[in-house]
Write a protein that holds these residues in place. Structure first.
Motif: not given
Length: 236
Positions: A34-42
């Motif tokens: 997971v890229n922590t700098g990106e908005v996480q979608t479901a």
């Protein structure tokens, strides 16, 4: 104690130990991809867990806060963050991720659960703001009083209170908080508030100064060739 009772007692202990181990393992979250700098979608990659996003979720400028609702520093930064996220609502994505420091803030985890439970009824940001804006009122309440106290906030927001109470201890809420904390640790957060702008740390002298904080945001927007609100209004 008879041999039969001892056998039953030992079996119960083994069962309890197995349950505890299972619960412990269930809380482990794999964020290695997971890229922590990106908005996480479901998505499957995020474990079907999505970020709470205020503003433009598709923006190329993403401000992330790892925060603790009981943290005085987070409470102090809240008015500035709220003002800036509202001013640049169309230009940036603001993401708040839970990072409760439970060793020093005994009510932080419960407050995070309250925000997430409200989110399940579509009122995340309303509860988020209420918790920060009334931080002094609940920071020192006892563990026995927390549920009813936060339930009153839910009632004020027009939520289904009984559903809210059930959701406080739900697996969905627990997973979301664990996911956020795992992302925070991966990002390198060691305290709160911890701010990241497009994956880069915003140091305390910047985020604690409203003018410098805003300048950091506008610089990021300019770097991505995103017009500032006043430029859009003037047609530049």
């Amino acid at each position: 104690m008879s041999k039969t009772v001892w056998i039953i007692f030992a079996a119960v202990c083994v069962l309890l130990l197995g349950t505890l181990v299972a619960l412990s393992n269930g809380k482990k979250v794999d964020v290695s991809n997971v890229n922590t700098g990106e908005v996480q979608t479901a998505t499957e990659q995020s474990g079907n867990i999505a970020d709470h996003v205020f503003g433009n979720a598709d923006s190329k400028v993403i401000l992330v806060e790892y925060g603790d609702f009981q943290c005085p520093g987070c409470g102090g930064a809240h008015p500035t963050v709220k003002a800036l996220s509202e001013k640049y609502e169309d230009e940036i994505a603001f993401v708040f991720r839970n990072f409760p420091l439970t060793s020093i803030h005994p009510n932080a985890l419960a407050a995070a659960a309250a925000a997430e439970a409200a989110g399940l009824q579509g009122m995340y940001w309303e509860m988020h703001n209420k918790l920060f804006e009334n931080q002094d009122a609940w920071s020192n309440i006892s563990a026995t009083d927390r549920t009813e106290f936060f339930a009153n906030y839910a009632k004020e927001l027009g939520l289904d209170v009984e559903t809210f109470k059930t959701d406080l201890a739900s697996e969905a809420v627990s997973k979301k908080i664990s996911f956020d904390m795992a992302l925070g640790k991966k990002a390198g957060a060691t305290g709160t508030p911890a701010f990241y702008l497009n994956g880069e740390v915003i140091e305390q002298p910047v985020w604690s100064d409203p003018a410098k904080f805003e300048a950091a945001i506008t610089d990021a927007l300019k770097e991505k060739n995103i017009p500032l609100p006043e430029e859009e209004a003037s047609g530049e």
